[in-house]
Design a protein around this motif. Sequence first.
Motif: not given
Length: 107
Positions: A54-59, A61-72
Amino acid sequence: MTTLNVPTNRYRLLRTNFTDTHPLVIDTEATAEDTQSAGHQRIRAATDLLETFPCLTFEHADLKDISHIINALYLLVQDGCDLMEAAQHVQLQPAVEIQPQPIQPLS
């Protein structure tokens, strides 16, 4: 060279291992409390990471960042579940009673 005679069922494989050598394993002879603690630590880390969203904005964000978060998150949650299952398995095992050895008189 010394070889270890370790029972083959002592180590439980983590489902997140992506190689044939399985470098990460769960020691099934560890106490249930230690195994639960390790599982809880991983699930808590995943929960903490999810709570930051909730503290972050994905506007920006790079697509690879989302992939890294999901992997973690996947690694943390899956390892945590594997550890909790192993702890439950240890708790469900019947307690092994050790029979006292008779005392031999000294001659």
